[in-house]
Design an enzyme around this catalytic site. Structure first.
Site, PDB file in Angstrom:
ATOM      1  N   ARG A  38      41.670  54.703  37.685  1.00  0.00           N
ATOM      2  CA  ARG A  38      42.524  53.788  38.259  1.00  0.00           C
ATOM      3  C   ARG A  38      43.687  53.917  39.386  1.00  0.00           C
ATOM      4  NH1 ARG A  38      43.308  47.592  35.275  1.00  0.00           N
ATOM      5  NH2 ARG A  38      42.718  47.107  37.266  1.00  0.00           N
ATOM      6  N   VAL A  86      50.389  45.434  30.244  1.00  0.00           N
ATOM      7  CA  VAL A  86      49.270  46.353  29.805  1.00  0.00           C
ATOM      8  C   VAL A  86      48.471  45.140  29.776  1.00  0.00           C
ATOM      9  CG1 VAL A  86      50.420  48.171  28.597  1.00  0.00           C
ATOM     10  CG2 VAL A  86      50.178  45.863  27.120  1.00  0.00           C
ATOM     11  N   LEU A 159      52.270  35.508  39.695  1.00  0.00           N
ATOM     12  CA  LEU A 159      51.807  35.584  41.118  1.00  0.00           C
ATOM     13  C   LEU A 159      50.262  34.785  41.063  1.00  0.00           C
ATOM     14  CD1 LEU A 159      49.058  38.351  41.084  1.00  0.00           C
ATOM     15  CD2 LEU A 159      51.968  39.343  41.434  1.00  0.00           C
ATOM     16  N   CYS A 272      43.522  34.668  33.509  1.00  0.00           N
ATOM     17  CA  CYS A 272      44.895  33.856  32.526  1.00  0.00           C
ATOM     18  C   CYS A 272      44.622  32.813  32.298  1.00  0.00           C
ATOM     19  CB  CYS A 272      45.834  33.758  33.731  1.00  0.00           C
ATOM     20  SG  CYS A 272      46.967  35.295  34.198  1.00  0.00           S
ATOM     21  N   LYS A 335      37.370  33.422  42.891  1.00  0.00           N
ATOM     22  CA  LYS A 335      37.867  32.835  43.694  1.00  0.00           C
ATOM     23  C   LYS A 335      37.744  33.450  44.941  1.00  0.00           C
ATOM     24  CE  LYS A 335      43.182  32.110  44.146  1.00  0.00           C
ATOM     25  NZ  LYS A 335      44.410  32.563  43.732  1.00  0.00           N
ATOM     26  N   ARG A 342      37.189  38.716  36.493  1.00  0.00           N
ATOM     27  CA  ARG A 342      37.420  37.764  35.126  1.00  0.00           C
ATOM     28  C   ARG A 342      37.525  36.428  34.717  1.00  0.00           C
ATOM     29  NH1 ARG A 342      43.219  41.389  34.437  1.00  0.00           N
ATOM     30  NH2 ARG A 342      43.608  39.991  36.387  1.00  0.00           N
TER      31      ARG A 342
END
Ligand code: UDX
Ligand code: ADP
Length: 480
Positions: A38, A86, A159, A272, A335, A342
């Site tokens: 990453r 994290v 966000l 989320c 989206k 996810r």
């Protein structure tokens, strides 16, 4: 010079720190992660996440006051403010499995901060965590402090992916929660000064720790609730002949309700909404509030119902079987304008169709084959672990073919499912697609983006969420 270090170079940490670096040239910002790949990607020309506008911001600051590194301990020890961003997966085992947050990564980050710190630090909770996490973290830090003062703040991120840079440049609000002690207030001030570089003072809201933590869960629960509400209406629209777009337009015109987040869809996804509501449900249960827990649980149940309903509609309209039939899946991301998969509704829809032995041909402009195969092989909630700790996916699913073009995906297909609202799907050559498909040719639009009248003229049988049904679909009702 103030030094900031962010632990976790993911969807939240990366863009947020890049924008802080851009807006605060006086601050040195380091983003650290245990994942070497990453960090390598953040330091390369191909960033690890796709987010419109992000490349430009990173290019402007990287190497000046924005650094990406795996040297976690050194950069944390040098920082004045440490953001923690994290992974916080849903527990899959033990107490609270399927609901409670697994704070393993948070705890290990907190212990590491305590171990390496030589000077006072403000530790900022950035990843969404259950209410009272700050208190637990505070305990770990203070019990291992060696006399160092740690102030813990909650500064939840609001966000949305796909619009992250815009959201960070111009946030509706920045929320900072802290202890109501003089030291706590001083820490709040220090973080407020960072945001004050570009966010107007009246948009920076300061609260106590618990309010900040709960506000994040509440905001996501309210947003998800709007989608489940409109999706519940979409089922009723199909049954009655009402049109859900007309209903949500009319409802949203009420200024008390407002027009946003009223688009009916195949279901909400993303890292989320489900996770935060499950957290909320767990917290309610733990606090002896089963009625409140059940109220919020229903938002998730309707979301699951909407995905199941979609699959049932496909199968029933195709003579009750999709076995051996090629179905094109257009869009896999949760989206548009993100490569993030996810909790994408595409996973459950694809699994549903695979369960009925369909052959899937999948195309998404930002998601590659490896990711899709991994998502389809993964168990619920396993996605939210650092990549190197995720279970290896077994051999890829043979019924799934991933292609890099819509026309290849739809060639000889019996049906097409639109699962992400990518702009390019609005302007496809649908006549060409129709000509190359098996007949009758079906389109199932899970995002309500196609011009149904035009497609019907071409000859498609069209299903759009919550819209009046074609005679074909009325004749082949979905079994619940
Ligand atoms: C969300 C919150 O919006 C953000 O404030 C928080 O910080 C993180 O969670 P995100 O998950 O990135 O952001 O995307 P969002 O735009 O909220 O969309 C979530 C899901 O809801 C997507 O699958 C989207 O397609 C779906 N959605 C959204 C609908 O189905 N209908 C709508 O009207 C709006
Ligand atoms: P989000 O969407 O909240 O940003 P991500 O999963 O994209 O979540 O990012 C979380 C990042 O945190 C991952 O890149 C993971 O490798 C990193 N991470 C997890 N635990 C630690 C740790 N103890 N130290 C450093 N980085 C960590």
């Amino acid at each position: 010079m103030v030094k900031i270090c962010c632990i976790g170079a993911g969807y939240v940490g990366g863009p947020t720190m890049a924008v802080i670096a851009l807006k605060c040239p006086e601050i040195e910002v380091a983003v650290v992660d245990i994942s070497v790949s990453r960090i390598t990607a953040w330091n390369s020309d191909v960033l690890p996440i796709y987010e419109p506008g992000l490349d430009e911001v990173v290019k402007k600051c990287r190497g000046k006051n924005l650094f990406f590194s795996t040297d976690v301990e050194k950069l944390v020890s040098e920082a004045d403010i440490v953001f923690v961003s994290v992974n916080t997966p849903t527990k899959t085992q033990g107490l609270g499995a399927g609901k409670a947050a697994d704070l393993t990564y948070w705890e290990s980050a907190a212990r590491m901060i305590a171990d390496v710190s030589k000077s006072n630090k403000i530790v900022v909770e950035k990843s969404t965590v259950p209410v009272k996490t700050a208190e637990a973290i505070e305990k770990i830090l203070n019990h291992n402090s060696k006399g160092i003062d740690f102030q813990i703040l909650s500064n939840p991120e609001f966000l949305a992916e796909g619009t992250a840079i815009q959201d960070l440049f111009n946030p509706d609000r920045v929320l900072i929660g802290g202890r109501e002690t003089p030291e706590g207030q001083k820490a709040i001030e220090a973080l407020r000064d960072v945001y004050a570089n570009w966010v107007p003072a009246d948009r920076i809201i300061c609260t106590n720790l618990w309010s900040a933590e709960l506000s994040k869960l509440a905001a996501n629960a309210f947003l998800a609730q709007r989608i489940s509400s409109v999706n519940a209406m979409s089922a009723l629209c199909e049954a009655t002949g009402a049109d859900v777009s007309q209903v949500s337009h009319a409802v949203g015109k009420d200024t008390r309700i407002g027009p946003k987040f009223l688009n009916a869809s195949v279901g909400f996804g993303g890292s989320c909404f489900q996770k935060d509501i499950l957290n909320l449900v767990y917290i309610c249960e733990c606090n002896g509030l089963p009625e409140v827990a059940n109220y919020w649980k229903q938002v998730i149940k309707i979301n699951d119902y909407q995905k199941t309903r979609f699959v049932n509609r496909i199968v029933s309209s195709m003579f009750n079987t999709v076995s051996g039939k090629k179905i094109a899946i257009l869009g896999f991301a949760f989206k548009k304008d993100t490569g993030d998969t996810r909790e994408t509704p595409a996973i459950d829809v694809c699994k549903g169709l695979l369960g009925d032995k369909a052959l899937l041909s999948i195309y998404d402009p930002q998601v590659n084959e490896e990711q899709i195969q991994r998502d389809l092989a993964m168990k619920k909630f396993d996605w939210d672990h650092p990549v190197h700790l995720q279970p290896m996916s077994p051999t890829s699913i043979k019924q799934v073919n991933v292609v890099w073009d819509t026309y290849a995906a739809t060639k000889d297909a019996h049906g097409v499912c639109i699962l992400t609202e990518w702009d390019e799907f609005k302007t496809l050559d649908y006549q060409r697609i129709y000509d190359n498909m098996r007949k009758p040719a079906f389109i199932f639009d899970g995002r309500n983006i196609v011009d149904e009248a035009k497609l019907r003229e071409i000859g498609f049988i069209v299903y759009s969420i919550g819209k009046p049904l074609d005679q074909w679909l009325k004749d082949m009702p979905a079994v619940a």
